[in-house]
Design a protein around this motif. Sequence first.
Motif, mmCIF file in Angstrom:
data_model
loop_
_atom_site.group_PDB
_atom_site.id
_atom_site.type_symbol
_atom_site.label_atom_id
_atom_site.label_comp_id
_atom_site.label_asym_id
_atom_site.label_seq_id
_atom_site.Cartn_x
_atom_site.Cartn_y
_atom_site.Cartn_z
ATOM 1 N N GLU A 36 -7.471 2.458 -0.988
ATOM 2 C CA GLU A 36 -6.629 3.646 -1.114
ATOM 3 C C GLU A 36 -6.884 4.317 -2.457
ATOM 4 O O GLU A 36 -6.763 3.679 -3.506
ATOM 5 N N SER A 37 -7.206 5.581 -2.415
ATOM 6 C CA SER A 37 -7.269 6.382 -3.632
ATOM 7 C C SER A 37 -5.979 7.179 -3.718
ATOM 8 O O SER A 37 -5.125 7.085 -2.829
ATOM 9 N N VAL A 38 -5.814 7.975 -4.781
ATOM 10 C CA VAL A 38 -4.627 8.820 -4.855
ATOM 11 C C VAL A 38 -4.576 9.717 -3.622
ATOM 12 O O VAL A 38 -3.522 9.962 -3.056
ATOM 13 N N VAL A 50 -6.290 3.071 -6.132
ATOM 14 C CA VAL A 50 -4.959 2.629 -6.575
ATOM 15 C C VAL A 50 -4.451 1.408 -5.807
ATOM 16 O O VAL A 50 -3.455 0.799 -6.198
ATOM 17 N N PHE A 51 -5.116 1.063 -4.712
ATOM 18 C CA PHE A 51 -4.677 -0.097 -3.918
ATOM 19 C C PHE A 51 -5.824 -0.533 -3.015
ATOM 20 O O PHE A 51 -6.527 0.312 -2.453
ATOM 21 N N VAL A 52 -5.989 -1.845 -2.888
ATOM 22 C CA VAL A 52 -6.987 -2.372 -1.956
ATOM 23 C C VAL A 52 -6.320 -3.421 -1.080
ATOM 24 O O VAL A 52 -5.633 -4.321 -1.586
ATOM 25 N N GLU A 53 -6.458 -3.260 0.222
ATOM 26 C CA GLU A 53 -5.962 -4.280 1.141
ATOM 27 C C GLU A 53 -7.153 -5.136 1.566
ATOM 28 O O GLU A 53 -8.056 -4.645 2.243
ATOM 29 N N ALA A 105 0.830 -1.209 0.000
ATOM 30 C CA ALA A 105 0.000 0.000 0.000
ATOM 31 C C ALA A 105 0.864 1.259 0.000
ATOM 32 O O ALA A 105 2.025 1.220 0.412
ATOM 33 N N PRO A 106 0.294 2.382 -0.442
ATOM 34 C CA PRO A 106 1.004 3.651 -0.294
ATOM 35 C C PRO A 106 1.314 3.913 1.181
ATOM 36 O O PRO A 106 0.490 3.639 2.057
ATOM 37 N N PHE A 126 0.399 7.467 -3.893
ATOM 38 C CA PHE A 126 0.576 6.764 -5.151
ATOM 39 C C PHE A 126 1.042 7.765 -6.197
ATOM 40 O O PHE A 126 0.492 8.844 -6.320
ATOM 41 N N ARG A 181 1.751 6.690 3.810
ATOM 42 C CA ARG A 181 1.335 8.088 3.892
ATOM 43 C C ARG A 181 1.956 8.758 5.114
ATOM 44 O O ARG A 181 2.645 8.113 5.903
#
Lengths: 370, 121
Positions: free
Chosen positions: B54-56, B33-36, A295-296, A319, A298
């Motif tokens: 997760e979005s940008v 952009v990502f999924v956990e 994951a990003p 991202f 942050r």
Amino acid sequence: MTDEALKTTPLAAAHVEAGARMVPFAGYSMPVQYKDGVLKEHLWTREHAGLFDVSHMGQARLRGVSPLSAFEEITPGDFIGLKPGKQRYSVLLNKKGGVIDDLMAARPDDDGLFVVVNGACKDNDFKVIDKELAGQVTIERLENRALLAIQGPEAAAVIGRHLPAALRMVFMDSRAMPGFGTNILISRSGYTGEDGYEISVPNHQAEAIWNLLLEDERVRPIGLGARDSLRLEAGLPLYGHDVDETVSPIEADLAFAVSMKRRDARDFPGASRIAQELADGPSRKRVGLKVLEGAPAREGAEIADGSGAVVGVVTSGGFSPSLGYPIAMGFVPPALAALGTQLKVIVRGKPQGAEVVRMPFVPTRYVRKV
Amino acid sequence: MRFTKDHEWVALDGDVATIGITAYAAEQLGDVVFVETPEVGKTVKAGDGLAVVESVKAASDVYAPVSGEVVEANAELGDAPETVNAVPESGGWFAKLKIADKGQYDDLMDRDAYETYLGTL
């Protein structure tokens, strides 16, 4: 803060018209994104030209008998050497060498120093400047002016149609000139890593100029969401996140803002700390991280070394739309700041691989020669 | 299909509940952009965190609308998180839970009630 207490920029109606989602930012109601969304707005700016409303930022004129030398009392930059028509990035320093704010200061004409500071910091900044430079400069806050930024590889061509003189400017040039049917202050600079301009215009003409620029099909409105991801890719720090009153310009990897002449003179706030950090190295350093998996990472995510020991913290991250993977900035000890150092970022309790990489993450495209 | 005020949806097939976020939520989040997703075998209670999307711009928690045991997570989201934006209420599902108490499902909003709720936002 309630919505009623939020200030608006002269472009508020234009944003709503364009389908913006408005959010509170720095005490203003600002567009975080338009209909395209952050990802598309980001990529549009990298490929074409993005138009940003940054009217929340603080614009002011500092005037006095010698405003340039006065400004050196609160910054580490060479402002006495700032030539007419040039702009310089600098930092306001506190007595401990921490950064009160970062800013642009320019000489677009012979009318003192034109400064642009962060919106969230502006009231305090001008209070500090007024107090520290009392009797030396007077501050005129330009609340009657809006600030537009146009950024991207097609920005110059768009502006050149209306203002051919702007094409003769290079990166960090600043000019006062007639343009768009009024008097503008224009610099070739920005906060995305792209070529582009920031244009200060009278409030009552801002909407007409905004709409005129949007008539060009190469231009789309871009919100604060993409502004953040663009500046992150460009390796540019965001005040209040990557830099604050405890962080020195050396720690923040902003040593270029401490001029060579001033290093020798040691005549700015916090000079002893900064001289010591320049000589011995700081105890922490801002670095760029490529997040290798997951994951990003942050703001607030911990950074760990190979053994799992926490060694630092992410100050901004997300991202990267241009690169297609998450990137971050954070502080680590200098021993772990070398390019290629393998680290971990802890996201929701899980360690993920990360590598120290060069910033900017995406090459900048400033125009230094025309 | 049933809905929560946090904009999750639940579709029930026997005692297996499929869970995702609504089109409204996906639109609000922006580009995912990502999924956990959760581990298979994990037990969750209604209201517990089930996934993170997760979005940008930001990370957002997705809560379990019902209690149960995770029997499947949507592996496709690993390579194609944008599926959540494209088809939030079908292919963009996050996890399937084996549930014990169907009453929790019955207590959630139906489509009409959810649409009415969206009208108040």
